[in-house]
Motif scaffolding. Structure first.
Motif, mmCIF file in Angstrom:
data_model
loop_
_atom_site.group_PDB
_atom_site.id
_atom_site.type_symbol
_atom_site.label_atom_id
_atom_site.label_comp_id
_atom_site.label_asym_id
_atom_site.label_seq_id
_atom_site.Cartn_x
_atom_site.Cartn_y
_atom_site.Cartn_z
ATOM 1 N N GLU A 250 -7.582 7.417 -9.403
ATOM 2 C CA GLU A 250 -7.693 7.833 -10.797
ATOM 3 C C GLU A 250 -7.254 9.270 -11.034
ATOM 4 O OE1 GLU A 250 -11.570 7.060 -12.367
ATOM 5 O OE2 GLU A 250 -11.637 5.004 -11.598
ATOM 6 N N HIS A 251 -7.408 10.130 -10.040
ATOM 7 C CA HIS A 251 -7.260 11.556 -10.317
ATOM 8 C C HIS A 251 -6.233 12.285 -9.465
ATOM 9 C CE1 HIS A 251 -10.713 11.140 -12.877
ATOM 10 N NE2 HIS A 251 -11.484 10.761 -11.874
ATOM 11 N N THR A 252 -5.517 11.583 -8.593
ATOM 12 C CA THR A 252 -4.560 12.251 -7.720
ATOM 13 C C THR A 252 -3.253 11.477 -7.653
ATOM 14 O OG1 THR A 252 -5.101 11.144 -5.625
ATOM 15 C CG2 THR A 252 -6.519 12.989 -6.277
ATOM 16 N N ALA A 253 -2.243 12.127 -7.091
ATOM 17 C CA ALA A 253 -0.952 11.488 -6.860
ATOM 18 C C ALA A 253 -0.407 11.953 -5.520
ATOM 19 C CB ALA A 253 0.028 11.837 -7.980
ATOM 20 N N GLY A 254 0.288 11.038 -4.830
ATOM 21 C CA GLY A 254 0.968 11.402 -3.597
ATOM 22 C C GLY A 254 0.171 11.202 -2.334
ATOM 23 N N PHE A 255 -0.950 10.472 -2.406
ATOM 24 C CA PHE A 255 -1.785 10.332 -1.214
ATOM 25 C C PHE A 255 -1.054 9.611 -0.085
ATOM 26 C CE2 PHE A 255 -4.652 7.812 1.451
ATOM 27 C CZ PHE A 255 -5.444 8.824 1.983
ATOM 28 N N ASP A 256 -0.374 8.511 -0.379
ATOM 29 C CA ASP A 256 0.253 7.717 0.684
ATOM 30 C C ASP A 256 1.272 8.547 1.450
ATOM 31 O OD1 ASP A 256 -1.278 5.552 -0.003
ATOM 32 O OD2 ASP A 256 0.288 4.580 -1.206
ATOM 33 N N ASP A 257 2.081 9.321 0.736
ATOM 34 C CA ASP A 257 3.077 10.167 1.402
ATOM 35 C C ASP A 257 2.404 11.267 2.218
ATOM 36 O OD1 ASP A 257 5.142 8.677 0.358
ATOM 37 O OD2 ASP A 257 5.484 10.025 -1.337
ATOM 38 N N LYS A 572 -3.166 14.958 -13.032
ATOM 39 C CA LYS A 572 -3.611 14.524 -11.711
ATOM 40 C C LYS A 572 -3.274 15.577 -10.667
ATOM 41 C CE LYS A 572 -3.399 9.495 -12.338
ATOM 42 N NZ LYS A 572 -2.945 8.214 -11.743
ATOM 43 N N ALA A 573 -4.179 15.733 -9.697
ATOM 44 C CA ALA A 573 -3.915 16.642 -8.585
ATOM 45 C C ALA A 573 -2.844 16.057 -7.683
ATOM 46 C CB ALA A 573 -5.195 16.886 -7.788
ATOM 47 N N LYS A 574 -2.080 16.931 -7.046
ATOM 48 C CA LYS A 574 -0.991 16.496 -6.170
ATOM 49 C C LYS A 574 -1.333 16.796 -4.714
ATOM 50 C CE LYS A 574 1.179 15.787 -10.025
ATOM 51 N NZ LYS A 574 0.960 14.484 -10.670
ATOM 52 N N PHE A 575 -1.242 15.771 -3.873
ATOM 53 C CA PHE A 575 -1.394 15.993 -2.442
ATOM 54 C C PHE A 575 -0.188 16.764 -1.911
ATOM 55 C CE2 PHE A 575 -4.579 12.718 -2.843
ATOM 56 C CZ PHE A 575 -5.496 13.033 -1.841
ATOM 57 N N ALA A 576 -0.449 17.655 -0.967
ATOM 58 C CA ALA A 576 0.618 18.450 -0.372
ATOM 59 C C ALA A 576 1.277 17.681 0.763
ATOM 60 C CB ALA A 576 0.055 19.760 0.157
ATOM 61 N N MET A 577 2.516 18.058 1.032
ATOM 62 C CA MET A 577 3.281 17.475 2.140
ATOM 63 C C MET A 577 3.642 18.610 3.096
ATOM 64 S SD MET A 577 4.046 14.135 1.842
ATOM 65 C CE MET A 577 5.707 13.891 2.438
#
Length: 894
Positions: A250-257, A572-577
């Motif tokens: 619901e609140h983040t994007a990019g978790f799988d990557d 949405k919060a973005k996961f870092a890579m």
């Protein structure tokens, strides 16, 4: 000079040191000083102060103050000037250089010591009216990677939590932070949480510090491998089903990557252990604790930020909190512990070269918005040069004018010697300072402007939990010193921008700053203090500590992101890579060790303030390097002797401390000493200038280095009423002494040579001497009108004289006949010798007194505190008390 504020009541103000932002009460004494105590009503510290804050009253002196504008003439001589002449020269120089070379040929280099109002005016002038974004700050060396990590994850430079989370967490993870020494007031809150609620503390650090001594789990990580450890944690969280999938969805994007990248970097415990140098069992324990503890706070500071991969380290930490939904909740979240008193305020007004004011950037929309608000004729349209790049551009001749305010880049920047050389190439070099002698001033600025100091300034600062507090003046402005905002405004007027810089007070500037934060905001930007833009001067003067945001409807927010909404376009919060971590430097045969740099307990930055306190100089008075015993044996280093440390960029000669607290293969040296305070001890000369590609923050924790022993035949000390220059090319340290100057030195010059030097130093005094030629010792005490005017003792290196008893007599108004006879022995008239080095700086308790308390039955650190007060204020000496107890109880070998 204005009249002293005699018989004034205590003034509520804010400490000028670290980002904790402690409130203090300052009561002027009517003679230029003040009694300083903690403010029980301030929510950052509730009356507690660290050793540095406790000694603030001892640093209030006009000695060595820059009190008048000064200008250098064509022959290079520096002479007193009027403010009008000095400001005209600054404005004319900027005007000429911009006309000939364009706005990017000029720059400002600012400081986290400035007040928000000073910062705001400087940024407005350069970015809105000169038209360049070449404004950067020493905060680039402190927390720029946190800024970049926050913006990448949250869409804004937002600190999610507050200090109450440290009280409420069940797991406190401290990574790259010697909190016990660098943020001791906060560390005492953590220890109280551990004691009263059972919270666990995990410390991740290449060094075993005073913080690690209090940890439930210490992880001595290999340098630069934080990203590996936290990528492994993200992998673990996914594997043990500890991910909060509802939150992630619901609140983040990019978790799988991000998870895929984490598996590439740290697929399993054995890989993490190999890369980090940690044991699998310790890693597993940390991971299990994090996975199983809902209320977890991860605090990070310079060990994370000061890295060529700092932004990725921050991102890897934030990833773990986003994956578990542990953000914006009581006792949960990532927490950046800021190093400077107003690094946060500088971020709010665009103090970094890649920011505009009010947490805006350089998108066309934001440039247009700020330009319309300021009615600015020459808005900068793109980011400026960050600190290291800025000084490289100066060296190349691309930047031709520089104004430095409140900082000492000739010491603090990487490759400091090269920075000093670059400064000499400037066509116009301006420095706003409190003191007339530091390494940057020694680089020969064309104009020196006397700035108001702490205690004389009026404005605001923002601490690590987004709390705005007032710094209030309680002393008059000495000489012709002025606030920095006033000097910048006067130059702006001379450049033709008078209407936009017609400020009459800090309150006016604050109101404009607050109004800009709310301008066309509508909740789309995190930084909003629009609810304060109508404060009149009286309300501003009374302003109590307050956390932002403070919106027009007067609503405040203690924690961000509790609703799961961020400041990205889709909220949405973005996961870092993060990238695979790799240190910027390389070890080799010439440089086989890693050099790590940092801070110590009782000194601050380049010691221009803390260096004035005799008490603060008593704990670690000399510059030093730590080395592991096995490395010491390998390189021939002896504890207490000297060593030459060298890198590809420079070298130092430092006192060696052989300790198992240091990892094998690593050295640690503090940053505080400079050419103004020591010999051969400017550590910044040795640091690599590699920077993080996102934040521009330099790598200060891992420079390839080597070490070799250096021998000196003699050691000694000097106490004098006026300073004297020691020999060149030898290690020495200037140490504050009440009523004069102290000097500790090593030397290859004979006692007879020192005797000849003493004859010159004490030429007008009555001297008592002792020269033992066979024993290679020389001692002299000089008297003027019955008072000890100075002393100089020299002895063989391993029989170095101690100065405790002599310093006591040096402070006295008169010396008795008995004391005078005993003085040359180095002992007091009552037969007492040295009490040893200082352990508790808050109460001035030396090692000898602590040992007496232990001998009298004090069986733990608390009992020592009850007996002699050591450890009962900021608590930062408690780990040392415990080590002393252990040493005293250890069986003695014959």
């Amino acid at each position: 000079m204005n009249a002293p504020l005699a018989h004034s009541p205590a003034v509520r103000t804010t400490c000028p040191y670290c980002g904790v932002g402690c409130g203090v009460l300052a009561k002027p004494d009517g003679a230029g000083g003040a009694a300083v105590t903690g403010d029980p009503g301030h929510p950052a510290n509730f009356g507690r102060l660290c050793s540095k804050g406790s000694a603030l009253g001892e640093t209030l002196t006009l000695h060595d103050r820059l009190l008048y504008p000064m200008m250098r003439d064509g022959g290079g001589a520096l002479a007193r000037a009027s403010w009008d002449a000095a400001l005209d020269r600054v404005a004319d120089g900027f005007k000429r250089i911009v006309a000939q070379h364009g706005p990017n040929a000029v720059a400002f280099y600012l400081s986290g010591q400035l007040l928000t109002e000073d910062y705001y005016v400087a940024n407005k002038l350069m970015k809105g009216f000169i038209g360049s974004a070449n404004v950067d700050t020493n905060s680039r060396l402190c927390m720029a990677s946190s800024v970049a990590g926050h913006k990448r994850a949250f869409g804004a430079d937002t600190v999610p939590g507050n200090y109450e989370d440290l009280d409420q967490a069940d797991l406190l993870v401290l990574t790259g932070s010697n909190t016990a020494w660098c943020h001791p007031v906060l560390f005492q809150r953590m220890l109280a949480n551990k004691r009263e609620r059972g919270a666990r503390i995990v410390v991740i650090d290449p060094r075993r510090t005073a913080t690690a001594d209090e940890a439930d789990l210490f992880l001595p990580i290999a340098p630069g491998m934080d990203t590996v450890l936290f990528s492994g944690l993200l992998t673990y969280l996914a594997d043990v089903a500890a991910v909060n999938w509802n939150y992630v969805t619901e609140h983040t994007a990019g978790f799988d990557d991000a998870l895929a990248r984490a598996r590439e970097i740290a697929p399993d415990l054995p890989t993490v252990a190999t890369k980090t140098g940690l044991t699998e069992s310790d890693i597993a324990r940390f991971y299990a604790w994090f996975a199983g503890t809902r209320r977890a706070v991860t605090c990070y500071s310079q060990g994370v930020n000061q890295s060529a991969q700092g932004t990725d380290k921050v991102g890897a930490i934030i990833n773990c909190h986003l994956a578990t939904g542990r953000i914006g909740l009581p006792g949960a979240g990532p927490f950046s512990l800021t190093g400077q008193p107003n690094a946060m305020g500088g971020r709010e007004v665009g103090g970094l070269a890649n920011q505009l004011a009010a947490h805006m950037g350089f998108s066309p929309e934001e440039v247009d918005r700020v330009g319309r608000f300021w009615q600015a004729p020459h808005m900068a349209t793109h980011e400026g040069l960050k600190a290291v790049d800025m000084f490289d551009a100066i060296a190349r001749g691309e930047i031709k004018a520089l104004w430095v305010m409140g900082t000492n880049p000739a010491v603090s920047l990487p490759r400091a010697a090269a920075v000093r050389e670059a400064l000499s190439e400037l066509e116009l070099f301006v420095v706003s300072e409190n003191v007339h002698a530091n390494d940057t001033v020694s680089a020969k600025p064309h104009v020196l402007l006397p700035a108001a100091a702490w205690g004389e300034r009026d404005g605001t600062v923002t601490n690590s939990e987004r709390r705005i507090s007032r710094q209030r003046s309680f002393l008059p402005l000495p000489g012709e010193s002025k606030p920095d905002w006033w000097a910048v405004s006067e130059v702006a007027k001379r450049l033709g921008h008078g209407e936009a810089f017609a400020y009459r007070s800090a309150a006016e500037i604050f109101r404009e700053h607050a109004a800009l934060s709310a301008f066309e905001n509508e909740g789309t930007r995190d930084f909003d203090i629009g609810g304060l833009d109508t404060l009149d001067d009286r309300a501003y003067a009374r302003l109590a500590p307050i956390q932002w945001p403070v919106r027009d409807d007067a609503s405040q927010t203690a924690r961000f992101f509790a609703d799961g909404k961020f400041f990205t376009p889709d909220r949405k919060a973005k996961f870092a890579m993060p990238a695979e971590p790799a240190l910027a430097d390389r070890l080799g045969d010439a440089f086989p060790l890693w050099l790590n740099t940092g801070r110590i307990r009782d000194q601050w930055h380049t010691m221009t303030r803390t260096g004035r306190s005799q008490r603060l100089g008593g704990h670690l008075p000399e510059a030093f390097v730590e080395i592991h015993p096995e490395d010491a044996a390998r390189f021939g280093i002896v504890n207490g002797e000297y060593a030459r440390i060298a890198t590809a960029h420079g070298k130092c000669v430092l006192k060696a401390v052989v300790t198992t607290a240091q990892q094998r293969g690593m050295l640690f040296a503090p940053i505080h000493w400079s050419d103004a305070t020591a010999g051969l001890a400017r550590v910044g000369d040795m640091v690599i200038a590699a920077t993080d590609p996102y934040s521009g923050q330099p790598e200060s924790k891992a420079t390839a280095a080597t070490i070799a022993p250096v021998s000196f035949r003699w050691r000694g000390f000097a106490l004098t009423r006026t300073p004297f220059a020691p020999p060149v090319d030898v290690p020495y340290a200037r140490v504050a002494a009440t009523g004069g100057y102290g000097l500790l030195f090593a030397s290859d010059e004979s006692p007879e040579t020192w005797r000849q030097r003493a004859e010159r130093i004490f030429a007008n005094a009555e001297c008592a001497e002792y020269l033992d030629a066979p024993g290679e010792q020389y001692r002299v005490a000089a008297f003027v009108d019955g008072r000890l005017a100075g002393a100089l003792f020299v002895a063989p290196f391993h029989a170095a004289p101690e100065w405790d008893a002599v310093k006591t007599l040096f402070e006295a108004e008169a010396v008795s006949a008995d004391a005078r006879r005993a003085l040359l022995s180095g002992r007091s008239a009552d037969g007492a010798g040295s009490c040893g080095p200082l352990v508790c700086a808050c109460f001035g308790v030396p090692l000898g007194v602590i040992r007496e308390a232990i001998a009298a039955g004090a069986g733990d650190a608390d009992a020592i505190g009850r007996a002699v007060k050591a450890g009962t204020n900021c608590g930062s000496c408690k780990p040392e008390l415990k080590r002393i107890l252990a040493d005293e109880r250890a069986p003695q070998t014959v």
